[in-house]
Write a protein that holds these residues in place. Structure first.
Motif, short mmCIF file in Angstrom:
data_model
loop_
_atom_site.label_atom_id
_atom_site.label_comp_id
_atom_site.label_asym_id
_atom_site.label_seq_id
_atom_site.Cartn_x
_atom_site.Cartn_y
_atom_site.Cartn_z
N LEU A 1 0.80 -1.22 0.00
CA LEU A 1 0.00 0.00 0.00
C LEU A 1 0.83 1.27 0.00
N VAL A 2 1.97 1.26 0.70
CA VAL A 2 2.68 2.51 0.97
C VAL A 2 4.04 2.61 0.29
N LEU A 3 4.78 1.50 0.22
CA LEU A 3 6.13 1.55 -0.33
C LEU A 3 6.10 1.49 -1.84
N THR A 4 7.24 1.80 -2.45
CA THR A 4 7.29 1.95 -3.90
C THR A 4 8.18 0.90 -4.54
N ASN A 5 8.01 0.71 -5.85
CA ASN A 5 8.84 -0.21 -6.61
C ASN A 5 9.93 0.60 -7.32
N LEU A 6 11.18 0.36 -6.96
CA LEU A 6 12.28 1.14 -7.49
C LEU A 6 13.32 0.26 -8.15
N ASN A 7 13.83 0.71 -9.28
CA ASN A 7 14.90 0.00 -9.98
C ASN A 7 16.14 0.89 -9.98
N PRO A 8 17.13 0.58 -9.12
CA PRO A 8 18.32 1.43 -9.02
C PRO A 8 19.03 1.64 -10.35
N ALA A 9 18.86 0.73 -11.31
CA ALA A 9 19.54 0.88 -12.59
C ALA A 9 19.07 2.13 -13.33
N ASP A 10 17.86 2.62 -12.98
CA ASP A 10 17.32 3.80 -13.65
C ASP A 10 17.66 5.10 -12.92
N SER A 11 18.40 5.02 -11.82
CA SER A 11 18.53 6.17 -10.94
C SER A 11 19.53 7.22 -11.42
N GLN A 12 20.26 6.98 -12.51
CA GLN A 12 21.25 7.93 -12.98
C GLN A 12 20.74 8.77 -14.15
N GLU A 13 19.62 8.39 -14.73
CA GLU A 13 19.14 9.07 -15.93
C GLU A 13 18.75 10.52 -15.61
N GLY A 14 19.30 11.46 -16.39
CA GLY A 14 18.89 12.85 -16.27
C GLY A 14 19.71 13.69 -15.32
N GLY B 1 2.91 6.20 -11.13
CA GLY B 1 1.85 6.78 -10.32
C GLY B 1 1.79 6.19 -8.93
N CYS B 2 0.62 5.68 -8.55
CA CYS B 2 0.43 5.10 -7.22
C CYS B 2 1.05 3.71 -7.08
N SER B 3 1.75 3.25 -8.10
CA SER B 3 2.47 1.98 -8.01
C SER B 3 3.97 2.16 -7.87
N GLY B 4 4.44 3.41 -7.79
CA GLY B 4 5.86 3.63 -7.54
C GLY B 4 6.52 4.52 -8.57
N GLY B 5 7.77 4.90 -8.29
CA GLY B 5 8.52 5.75 -9.20
C GLY B 5 9.77 6.28 -8.56
N GLY C 1 -1.16 9.05 1.85
CA GLY C 1 -2.34 8.21 1.93
C GLY C 1 -2.10 6.81 1.37
N SER C 2 -3.14 6.21 0.81
CA SER C 2 -3.05 4.83 0.31
C SER C 2 -2.61 4.82 -1.14
N CYS C 3 -1.47 5.41 -1.40
CA CYS C 3 -0.92 5.53 -2.75
C CYS C 3 0.59 5.51 -2.61
N ALA C 4 1.27 4.65 -3.36
CA ALA C 4 2.73 4.53 -3.26
C ALA C 4 3.41 5.65 -4.05
N SER C 5 3.12 6.88 -3.63
CA SER C 5 3.61 8.07 -4.33
C SER C 5 4.68 8.80 -3.53
N CYS C 6 5.37 8.10 -2.65
CA CYS C 6 6.42 8.73 -1.84
C CYS C 6 7.43 9.44 -2.72
N TRP C 7 7.71 8.89 -3.90
CA TRP C 7 8.67 9.49 -4.84
C TRP C 7 8.24 10.91 -5.24
N ALA C 8 6.93 11.13 -5.42
CA ALA C 8 6.43 12.45 -5.78
C ALA C 8 6.55 13.41 -4.60
N PHE C 9 6.26 12.94 -3.39
CA PHE C 9 6.37 13.78 -2.20
C PHE C 9 7.85 14.11 -1.92
N SER C 10 8.73 13.16 -2.17
CA SER C 10 10.15 13.39 -1.99
C SER C 10 10.64 14.48 -2.95
#
Length: 331
Positions: free
Chosen positions: A90-103, A181-185, A135-144
């Protein structure tokens, strides 16, 4: 002898009944505090049972903490009626560290020769908005991303602004950002969008809904812009940026499996390096008991942790990957 046994059984029954009533009273207080309403009696019974199991886990952990066998204390919060699996989904996100350098535009590795103050709290400068709730959306990445951008907007202009997380949830899915979106980022992709898009809307124009929706960005309601993205390579030393002490970075971390951490510096050597949550670091300092820490702002509301914050160990071999994915925007 039979009389003694009967008395012991009656005492045990009374104690068990008293404990059950006490837990029910505590559960009722929990529901009232966190505005919990369940769809039917069966669901409420299920949540009560989960609450009781979580309360047992917390009490057992805190006994070990008082005995010096644990490094942090636990407490009840709004997630205490969820299983660990539900909490993660419900709360945590799906992250792929391989994508973390783009941009990334620049990688900054601060000099060890820089003389830094012993502690910094961006809240003291007025650069930090109140704790928000995803809330009940895995959007922590957007809040961060928004939390860091709001603070850097203040650093640049001395003006407070509340920006739209929903703008990022709705508008960074698919090519070329691929957030979900609400599934991570990733915050970096959110800030890439703000930079490429020429801005992000204000929260008042584009309020948070906590669910996926279509993109409704309006260029006439821009709250802030991002010009460049920096990746921050730091664990021992924060970033010095005159005339203010440190930049306010967005970070993705591994959130320990317990959602009830409170009132101490989280020092957990076994914390995973596989990140699943994104936060904002609003400062750093040293606790007389817990040692060096990062002051971390979460997006789970003010009733979590220390009024929405957690102090996570600093200078302890990058626990929870706290220093691995730190970025900040130049506004």
């Amino acid at each position: 002898m039979k009389a003694v046994i009967l008395i012991l059984v009656l005492v045990a029954v009374v104690n068990a009944t008293s404990l059950k009533n006490l837990l029910k009273d505590e559960f009722n207080s929990f529901k009232l505090k966190h505005h919990k309403i369940y769809k039917n009696a069966s669901e409420e019974l299920k949540r009560l049972q989960i609450f009781v199991e979580n309360k047992k886990l917390i009490d057992t952990h805190n006994k070990r903490y008082l005995a010096g066998e644990e490094s942090y204390k636990m407490g009840l919060n709004k997630f205490s009626d969820m299983t660990p699996e539900e909490f993660k989904t419900l709360v945590l996100t799906n992250l792929n560290p391989a994508d973390s350098q783009e941009g990334i535009d620049y990688i900054y590795n601060p000099s060890s020769l820089v003389n830094l103050p012993s502690s910094v709290d961006w809240r003291d400068w007025g650069a930090v908005n109140p704790v928000k709730n995803q809330g009940s959306c895995a959007s922590c990445w957007a809040f961060s991303a928004v939390g860091s951008l709001e603070s850097h907007h203040f650093i640049n202009s001395y003006q407070r602004v509340s920006l739209s997380e929903q703008n990022l949830v709705d508008c960074t899915s698919g090519y070329p950002y691929y957030n979900q979106g609400c599934s991570g980022g990733w915050p970096i992709e959110a800030l890439n969008y703000v930079r490429d898009n020429g801005g992000i809307n204000t929260a008042s124009y584009y309020p948070y809904e906590g669910q996926d929706n279509t993109c409704r960005y309006n260029k006439n309601n821009i709250g802030s812009k991002s010009l460049l993205l920096y990746k921050l390579l730091v664990e021992m030393k924060p970033h010095w940026h005159p005339p203010l002490p440190i930049r306010d970075p967005s970070r993705c971390v591994s959130m320990p499996p317990c959602s009830n951490i409170t009132k101490v510096v989280l020092n957990e050597p076994s914390c995973s390096q596989s990140v699943d949550h994104c936060v904002v670091v609003d400062g750093y300092g040293t606790d007389s008991v817990g040692g060096d820490y990062w002051l971390v702002r979460n997006s789970w509301g003010e009733y979590w942790g220390e009024n929405g914050y957690i102090r996570m160990a600093r200078n302890r071999n990058n626990q929870c990957a706290i220093a691995s994915y730190a970025i900040y925007p130049l506004v």
